[in-house]
Design a protein around this motif. Structure first.
Motif, mmCIF file in Angstrom:
data_model
loop_
_atom_site.group_PDB
_atom_site.id
_atom_site.type_symbol
_atom_site.label_atom_id
_atom_site.label_comp_id
_atom_site.label_asym_id
_atom_site.label_seq_id
_atom_site.Cartn_x
_atom_site.Cartn_y
_atom_site.Cartn_z
ATOM 1 N N PHE A 85 -20.203 6.775 41.540
ATOM 2 C CA PHE A 85 -19.122 7.295 40.708
ATOM 3 C C PHE A 85 -19.059 8.800 40.900
ATOM 4 N N GLY A 86 -17.926 9.362 40.536
ATOM 5 C CA GLY A 86 -17.714 10.809 40.652
ATOM 6 C C GLY A 86 -16.248 11.084 40.427
ATOM 7 N N ASP A 87 -15.692 12.004 41.202
ATOM 8 C CA ASP A 87 -14.254 12.231 41.120
ATOM 9 C C ASP A 87 -13.571 11.457 42.255
ATOM 10 N N ARG A 88 -12.252 11.517 42.293
ATOM 11 C CA ARG A 88 -11.487 10.754 43.280
ATOM 12 C C ARG A 88 -11.858 11.135 44.724
ATOM 13 N N TRP A 89 -12.053 12.429 44.974
ATOM 14 C CA TRP A 89 -12.414 12.897 46.306
ATOM 15 C C TRP A 89 -13.766 12.322 46.734
ATOM 16 N N HIS A 90 -14.753 12.380 45.839
ATOM 17 C CA HIS A 90 -16.093 11.847 46.135
ATOM 18 C C HIS A 90 -16.011 10.357 46.479
ATOM 19 N N CYS A 91 -15.244 9.606 45.701
ATOM 20 C CA CYS A 91 -15.119 8.166 45.970
ATOM 21 C C CYS A 91 -14.421 7.895 47.297
ATOM 22 N N SER A 92 -13.396 8.688 47.620
ATOM 23 C CA SER A 92 -12.714 8.497 48.909
ATOM 24 C C SER A 92 -13.676 8.701 50.064
ATOM 25 N N ALA A 93 -14.483 9.747 50.003
ATOM 26 C CA ALA A 93 -15.456 10.022 51.065
ATOM 27 C C ALA A 93 -16.506 8.918 51.127
ATOM 28 N N PHE A 94 -16.992 8.474 49.983
ATOM 29 C CA PHE A 94 -18.009 7.425 49.929
ATOM 30 C C PHE A 94 -17.481 6.118 50.521
ATOM 31 N N MET A 95 -16.256 5.755 50.178
ATOM 32 C CA MET A 95 -15.699 4.477 50.622
ATOM 33 C C MET A 95 -15.351 4.459 52.106
ATOM 34 N N ARG A 96 -15.113 5.620 52.713
ATOM 35 C CA ARG A 96 -14.841 5.639 54.158
ATOM 36 C C ARG A 96 -16.006 5.057 54.949
ATOM 37 N N GLY A 97 -17.225 5.239 54.469
ATOM 38 C CA GLY A 97 -18.387 4.730 55.181
ATOM 39 C C GLY A 97 -19.043 3.521 54.546
#
Length: 141
Positions: A45-57
Motif C-alpha cells: 500500500f502507499g500512494d497511487r504512484w507507489h502502487c503503479s510502480a509496484f504493479m509494473r513488476g
C-alpha cells in the motif's frame, strides 16, 4: 509465523490467510468448513504512484493441491489502514487512507480434509512465499 494465530480476528464471511513481509515460510492452519479463503500473493500500500510502480513488476504463482490458480490484480483500490503499535509497516496506532494494490487469490470454500496451498510472489527485489498446509473442517450445521 507458523500459522498458530491464523484464526485470530477472522471475520465471519471469509477466511484470510497471511502473506509475508518478504521471504519464505511454511504454515499449518485449520480453516472452518464452508468459508471462502482470501490470500495475498504479493501486495503493498502507499500512494497511487507507489502502487503503479509496484504493479509494473508484480508476478505470482499459486498452486492449490498442485493445480494452478490464477491471481486477481488489484491496482489502485482505496483502503483504510489501521495502524498498530509495533507493526513494522505502520509503526503506530491510528487510521489513515492509502491506495492498496497487489495480486490476490480468492478461493471458494474447500472440501473438508487436508489441502496444500503454495504461493510465490515478486515485485522488483521484494519476494514472498508461503507453503500452507490447510486442514478444513466439515461445515457446521
Amino acid at each position: 509465523m507458523d500459522g498458530r494465530a491464523c484464526g485470530r480476528n477472522q471475520p465471519r464471511d471469509v477466511w484470510f490467510l497471511a502473506g509475508t513481509f518478504g521471504g519464505q515460510v511454511e504454515r499449518a492452519c485449520e480453516v472452518p468448513g464452508g468459508r471462502p479463503i482470501a490470500v495475498p500473493v504479493v501486495n503493498t500500500f502507499g500512494d497511487r504512484w507507489h502502487c503503479s510502480a509496484f504493479m509494473r513488476g508484480a508476478r505470482g504463482t499459486v498452486l492449490l493441491d498442485d493445480e494452478v490458480v490464477e491471481p486477481e490484480t488489484y491496482e489502485h483500490d482505496p483502503i483504510t489502514v489501521r495502524g498498530a503499535r509495533d507493526n513494522p509497516l505502520t509503526g503506530e496506532e491510528g487510521s489513515f487512507a492509502a491506495t492498496g494494490c497487489g495480486l490476490w487469490v480468492q478461493l471458494p470454500p474447500l472440501a473438508p480434509g487436508k489441502h496444500s496451498l503454495k504461493i510465490r510472489g515478486r515485485s522488483g527485489d521484494f519476494s514472498t512465499g508461503v507453503d500452507y498446509t490447510l486442514t478444513v473442517a466439515a461445515p457446521s450445521a
